[in-house]
Design a protein around this motif. Structure first.
Motif, PDB file in Angstrom:
ATOM      1  N   GLY A   1      37.719  98.454 137.241  1.00  0.00           N
ATOM      2  CA  GLY A   1      38.695  99.548 137.221  1.00  0.00           C
ATOM      3  C   GLY A   1      39.336  99.692 135.866  1.00  0.00           C
ATOM      4  O   GLY A   1      39.368  98.749 135.068  1.00  0.00           O
ATOM      5  N   VAL A   2      39.867 100.887 135.613  1.00  0.00           N
ATOM      6  CA  VAL A   2      40.667 101.155 134.414  1.00  0.00           C
ATOM      7  C   VAL A   2      42.118 101.214 134.887  1.00  0.00           C
ATOM      8  O   VAL A   2      42.425 101.909 135.867  1.00  0.00           O
ATOM      9  CB  VAL A   2      40.251 102.479 133.755  1.00  0.00           C
ATOM     10  CG1 VAL A   2      41.211 102.856 132.629  1.00  0.00           C
ATOM     11  CG2 VAL A   2      38.820 102.366 133.221  1.00  0.00           C
ATOM     12  N   PHE A   3      43.003 100.475 134.200  1.00  0.00           N
ATOM     13  CA  PHE A   3      44.389 100.337 134.648  1.00  0.00           C
ATOM     14  C   PHE A   3      45.359 100.798 133.555  1.00  0.00           C
ATOM     15  O   PHE A   3      45.126 100.537 132.369  1.00  0.00           O
ATOM     16  CB  PHE A   3      44.695  98.872 134.996  1.00  0.00           C
ATOM     17  CG  PHE A   3      43.930  98.358 136.188  1.00  0.00           C
ATOM     18  CD1 PHE A   3      42.607  97.931 136.047  1.00  0.00           C
ATOM     19  CD2 PHE A   3      44.497  98.333 137.452  1.00  0.00           C
ATOM     20  CE1 PHE A   3      41.887  97.465 137.136  1.00  0.00           C
ATOM     21  CE2 PHE A   3      43.788  97.869 138.555  1.00  0.00           C
ATOM     22  CZ  PHE A   3      42.468  97.444 138.387  1.00  0.00           C
ATOM     23  N   GLY A   4      46.372 101.484 133.937  1.00  0.00           N
ATOM     24  CA  GLY A   4      47.472 101.864 133.046  1.00  0.00           C
ATOM     25  C   GLY A   4      47.277 103.201 132.395  1.00  0.00           C
ATOM     26  O   GLY A   4      48.108 104.096 132.524  1.00  0.00           O
ATOM     27  N   SER A   5      46.169 103.357 131.671  1.00  0.00           N
ATOM     28  CA  SER A   5      45.942 104.634 131.004  1.00  0.00           C
ATOM     29  C   SER A   5      44.454 104.950 131.012  1.00  0.00           C
ATOM     30  O   SER A   5      43.618 104.060 130.811  1.00  0.00           O
ATOM     31  CB  SER A   5      46.417 104.557 129.547  1.00  0.00           C
ATOM     32  OG  SER A   5      45.949 105.692 128.848  1.00  0.00           O
ATOM     33  N   ASP A   6      44.155 106.231 131.241  1.00  0.00           N
ATOM     34  CA  ASP A   6      42.749 106.654 131.312  1.00  0.00           C
ATOM     35  C   ASP A   6      42.342 107.337 130.016  1.00  0.00           C
ATOM     36  O   ASP A   6      41.243 107.827 129.868  1.00  0.00           O
ATOM     37  CB  ASP A   6      42.603 107.638 132.489  1.00  0.00           C
ATOM     38  CG  ASP A   6      41.147 108.013 132.718  1.00  0.00           C
ATOM     39  OD1 ASP A   6      40.876 109.099 133.257  1.00  0.00           O
ATOM     40  OD2 ASP A   6      40.280 107.206 132.303  1.00  0.00           O
ATOM     41  N   ARG A   7      43.263 107.375 129.055  1.00  0.00           N
ATOM     42  CA  ARG A   7      42.996 108.217 127.881  1.00  0.00           C
ATOM     43  C   ARG A   7      42.356 107.459 126.730  1.00  0.00           C
ATOM     44  O   ARG A   7      41.473 107.952 126.071  1.00  0.00           O
ATOM     45  CB  ARG A   7      44.320 108.853 127.397  1.00  0.00           C
ATOM     46  CG  ARG A   7      44.801 109.972 128.309  1.00  0.00           C
ATOM     47  CD  ARG A   7      46.095 110.583 127.778  1.00  0.00           C
ATOM     48  NE  ARG A   7      47.188 109.637 127.907  1.00  0.00           N
ATOM     49  CZ  ARG A   7      47.877 109.473 129.035  1.00  0.00           C
ATOM     50  NH1 ARG A   7      47.531 110.129 130.120  1.00  0.00           N
ATOM     51  NH2 ARG A   7      48.870 108.623 129.117  1.00  0.00           N
ATOM     52  N   CYS A   8      42.759 106.210 126.534  1.00  0.00           N
ATOM     53  CA  CYS A   8      42.323 105.584 125.273  1.00  0.00           C
ATOM     54  C   CYS A   8      40.932 104.972 125.389  1.00  0.00           C
ATOM     55  O   CYS A   8      40.558 104.137 124.584  1.00  0.00           O
ATOM     56  CB  CYS A   8      43.338 104.526 124.841  1.00  0.00           C
ATOM     57  SG  CYS A   8      43.612 103.298 126.113  1.00  0.00           S
ATOM     58  N   GLY A   9      40.169 105.323 126.448  1.00  0.00           N
ATOM     59  CA  GLY A   9      38.799 104.844 126.553  1.00  0.00           C
ATOM     60  C   GLY A   9      38.694 103.350 126.736  1.00  0.00           C
ATOM     61  O   GLY A   9      37.697 102.735 126.371  1.00  0.00           O
TER      62      GLY A   9
END
Ligand SMILES: Nc1ccc(F)c(C(=O)c2c[nH]c3ncc(Cl)cc23)c1F
Ligand SMILES: [Fe+3]
Length: 291
Positions: A200-208
């Motif tokens: 999973g990606v956690f916290g922010s989806d923007r910085c790749g």
């Protein structure tokens, strides 16, 4: 305006030996992360008979055992005995003192998590007690590709019956491929995520940021909401979101004894050795596992 919590540190929980032949992946409680107020230990355990966690004491905190696979039989010096099966939760308040054993039940490997939640000085010497919730009674709900099992606290309109002496939220999320979670977390609490399955990606989806996989603990920074994304097209993401109100008191610990001062630890060792002040029944007790 909601502020998403970001990942500030990431730890891979590596296997280590614990108990009698058991293996645990310890994240909180290891040298690099000794105490994350109010949490003392997070162990992801895997144990098969004859290994286990034979007779041992606790004082000054609570243990939360959450079974993932198999079962564990526990018995204590008060004669309390039970089996925690897959999906069940045992919230044990050790308080002034418990001596118990926790041994795998049945064939195969028993897997689960044990979280140690500290108690405030005013609660450290309370009478021991248990809150045991069977899997079928765990508050759970699903929406938009996200299923949550509420071990403690509330989420997505589901609320746990567990009384937490140290205010705690303990959520088990399963996120379908390409789905996302947005969960409020009290801004004044310390919070972390622990990945059980998938990525999973956690916290922010923007910085790749690259996705994080199983056995990783993610310390979360300031904010009042956690966002997480399952970027996989095929695999579910399963993770725990755990948060607690910091106690803000000194911690003195000797293994399973957690007090506020070294003098209190010395008194605890003395009580345990002399079978006093809550350890009286340890004098003539052995678990069936040890007989
Ligand atoms: N040596 C030692 C000392 C003190 C303990 F509390 C224990 C112990 O019981 C456990 C430590 N991690 C755990 N994960 C899961 C379960 Cl079911 C039990 C434990 C132990 F093994
Ligand atoms: Fe124990």
């Amino acid at each position: 305006m909601e502020k998403p919590r970001q990942v500030v540190r990431k730890f891979l929980a590596r296997p280590q030996h614990e108990g009698a032949g058991a293996v645990v992946r310890r994240s909180i409680g290891r040298f690099e992360l000794r105490y994350f107020d109010p949490f003392l230990v997070l162990d992801e355990f895997s144990v098969s008979a004859p290994a286990g966690f034979p007779d041992h004491p606790h004082r000054g905190f609570e243990t939360v055992t959450y079974m993932l696979e198999g079962a564990v039989t526990h018995e204590d010096f008060e004669g309390h005995r039970g089996t925690i099966k897959a999906g069940d939760v045992q919230w044990m308040t050790a308080g002034r003192g418990i001596v118990h054993s926790e041994m795998p039940a049945g064939p195969g490997t028993s897997k689960g998590l044990q979280l140690w939640v500290n108690l405030s000085s005013s609660n450290k010497m309370v009478e021991p007690g248990y809150q045991e919730i069977q899997s079928k009674d765990i508050a759970s709900t699903s929406s938009d590709g996200v299923t949550v099992r509420v071990i403690a606290g509330d989420a997505m309109g589901a609320r746990s019956p567990v009384r937490t002496r140290t205010p705690t939220m303990y959520l088990d999320f399963t996120v379908r491929p390409r789905a996302a979670v947005r969960q409020p977390v009290d801004a004044s609490w310390n919070a972390f995520a622990y990945v059980l399955e998938g990525e999973g990606v956690f916290g922010s989806d923007r910085c790749g940021a690259p996705p994080v996989g199983a056995h990783h603990l993610l310390l979360l920074g300031q904010g009042d909401v956690l966002e997480a994304w399952n970027k996989s097209d095929t695999r579910p993401l399963r993770f725990l979101l755990i948060a607690g109100e910091p106690i803000g008191e000194p911690v003195a610990q000797l293994g399973p004894f957690v007090m506020n001062t070294e003098e209190e630890i010395d008194m605890t060792v003395d009580d345990f050795e002399r079978y006093a002040n809550g350890f009286e029944k340890a004098r003539h007790w052995k678990s069936q596992a040890m007989v």
